[in-house]
Design a protein around this motif. Structure first.
Motif: not given
Length: 264
Positions: A1-14
């Motif tokens: 899945m491509l998230r809007p900001d390019g994160r992985g599914a298990a990643d927090l935002r900065p």
């Protein structure tokens, strides 16, 4: 899945926590989670609500608000409407009862700690950012009182943080931004301690019901996120982090077994 900001599914935002953001408050933090920005201040006042007067016990409570242009369109200030909205009341009660879960109120004396959480910019997860930032502001305020010997120890039993999880396009994802939250099939907020004990789980199926397997997956993913947030809190707090969970000195009162009103 491509998230809007390019994160992985298990990643927090900065995530960034900036202590001492407000000059006059006993504790203050600016918390940034991606494009969501919340300022949290902790203020100590003498006195407690009427139901606690004469008990020798303190109180922790919160207020929450959003600036008019924290979102895409201007929202009038609630003061101009003459009353707070249901969402605001729900969130500030969540913040207050979450923080009370890790504070020994009996050790505060008859003092009230106010946590004011003001959203400067909203892009999803404002309530979870507020809980995570308010905890750091609270520790700073209580830590200052400990240094001045106004408290015999830091009456905080554990770290506390919050994060959102959800199901978007049938995939479990961590820390939803607004573009995901607005179309999520399941939306959930978790509040938990550094030791992995839950304070609150708020979960809703937005489109179709979900089963226990999905619930467990979401909880596990949220627990991973909270662990990362606690690690950041620990790093940002520096020496104060060592005081969290310290032994209660002899003669200090512990919380009583009776329940207190949780939504004040």
């Amino acid at each position: 899945m491509l998230r809007p900001d390019g994160r992985g599914a298990a990643d927090l935002r900065p995530v960034r926590l900036e202590r001492g953001f407000i000059k006059h408050a006993e504790g203050s933090v600016k918390v940034e989670c991606g494009d969501t920005v919340v300022v949290c201040t902790a203020s100590v006042e003498g006195g407690v609500p009427s139901f606690l007067r004469g008990t020798g016990q303190g109180w922790v409570t919160a207020e929450y608000g959003m600036l008019p242009r924290s979102t895409h369109v201007r929202s009038p200030r609630e003061a101009s409407r003459g009353r707070q909205g249901g969402r605001t009341l729900e969130i500030q009660r969540l913040i207050g009862r979450s923080l009370r879960a890790v504070v020994n109120l009996a050790a505060l004396g008859e003092r009230t700690l106010w946590l004011d959480c003001d959203v400067l910019q909203a892009d999803g997860g404002t309530r979870t950012a507020a809980v995570t930032g308010a905890f750091v502001a609270l520790v700073d305020a209580l830590g200052a009182m400990r240094r001045r010997r106004e408290l015999p120890y830091l009456p905080v039993s554990d770290f506390l943080a919050a994060v959102s999880v959800g199901v978007v396009d049938r995939e479990t994802v961590l820390d939803l931004e607004y573009a995901e939250d607005s179309r999520a099939e399941v939306d959930m907020n978790l509040v938990a301690t550094g030791g992995g004990r839950f304070v609150e789980i708020q979960g809703t199926a937005e489109r179709r019901p979900f089963d226990a397997v999905m619930l467990q997956r979401l909880i596990e993913l949220g627990t991973i996120g909270i662990g990362r947030l606690v690690a950041l809190q620990r790093e940002v707090l520096g020496e104060s982090a060592a005081w969290i969970g310290e032994a209660v000195p002899p003669g200090v009162l512990l919380p009583q077994g009776g329940r207190l009103p949780s939504d004040q």
